[in-house]
Design an enzyme around this catalytic site. Structure first.
Site, PDB file in Angstrom:
ATOM      1  N   HIS A  71       2.192  11.585  -6.115  1.00 46.59           N
ATOM      2  CA  HIS A  71       3.076  11.700  -4.949  1.00 46.59           C
ATOM      3  C   HIS A  71       2.343  12.178  -3.698  1.00 46.59           C
ATOM      4  O   HIS A  71       2.906  12.158  -2.609  1.00 46.59           O
ATOM      5  CB  HIS A  71       4.231  12.657  -5.247  1.00 46.59           C
ATOM      6  CG  HIS A  71       3.828  14.084  -5.204  1.00 46.59           C
ATOM      7  ND1 HIS A  71       3.030  14.664  -6.172  1.00 46.59           N
ATOM      8  CD2 HIS A  71       4.064  15.046  -4.289  1.00 46.59           C
ATOM      9  CE1 HIS A  71       2.810  15.926  -5.862  1.00 46.59           C
ATOM     10  NE2 HIS A  71       3.430  16.186  -4.710  1.00 46.59           N
ATOM     11  N   HIS A  86       1.704  13.266   1.891  1.00 44.25           N
ATOM     12  CA  HIS A  86       2.648  13.739   0.865  1.00 44.25           C
ATOM     13  C   HIS A  86       3.874  12.824   0.873  1.00 44.25           C
ATOM     14  O   HIS A  86       4.704  12.903   1.772  1.00 44.25           O
ATOM     15  CB  HIS A  86       3.044  15.183   1.169  1.00 44.25           C
ATOM     16  CG  HIS A  86       3.718  15.870   0.043  1.00 44.25           C
ATOM     17  ND1 HIS A  86       5.036  15.623  -0.289  1.00 44.25           N
ATOM     18  CD2 HIS A  86       3.254  16.770  -0.839  1.00 44.25           C
ATOM     19  CE1 HIS A  86       5.360  16.375  -1.322  1.00 44.25           C
ATOM     20  NE2 HIS A  86       4.294  17.068  -1.675  1.00 44.25           N
TER      21      HIS A  86
END
Length: 164
Positions: A71, A86
């Site tokens: 992620h 992110h």
């Protein structure tokens, strides 16, 4: 006064540009619904509300970290900027589901190289905010970090100007 003197002496400040790793709407980190990002705890930067489920390298550099859950990814630019991308908020809780990494730690990348693909719709359906912060983690090493926010961006559009 110093700006005029620098101009007279022919001294130019070095400005580097970070390109958009994701297509979507670029907005201020202040708009991110997470204090780690909106209070710039990890550094200054920008956020993008993605329109597509892919992340490309925003610079030429080296992949310094690919989170096990895919992620988030960190790249150190050849000129030293440490960039964290992110994907979404709290998406670590998905434990890698809906994410496919195309690089690994230590890989050399060029701007535009595919880093990660993610299933944008499935992540939204699972109840996660897909806003994607792009943060300069070593912000304190630079004179100015100027995000170019509040506009639609395509991959590799200019999103952050950095003065050394």
């Amino acid at each position: 006064m110093f700006d005029k003197l620098k101009e007279t002496l022919g001294i130019k400040e070095k400005t580097n540009t970070i390109l958009a790793p994701v297509e979507g709407y670029a907005c201020s980190l202040k708009e991110v619904n997470d204090p780690t990002f909106n209070q710039e705890i990890l550094g200054k930067g920008i956020a993008i509300k993605p329109a597509k489920g892919r992340v490309v390298s925003p610079v030429n550099g080296t992949v310094t970290l690919v989170f096990e859950t895919k992620h988030a990814i960190s790249i150190t630019r050849d000129s030293g900027e440490e960039i964290l991308i992110h994907i979404g908020l709290d998406t670590v809780d998905l434990k890698g589901k809906y994410f496919t990494a195309h690089v690994k730690e230590g890989d050399k990348v060029k701007a535009g190289d595919l880093l990660v693909e993610f299933d944008l719709e499935k992540i939204k359906e699972a109840g996660y905010d897909v806003t994607t912060p792009v943060v300069i983690c070593n912000s304190n090493e630079y004179k100015e970090i100027n995000p170019i926010a509040n506009k639609e961006v395509k991959e590799l559009d200019k999103i952050i100007n950095i003065k050394k």
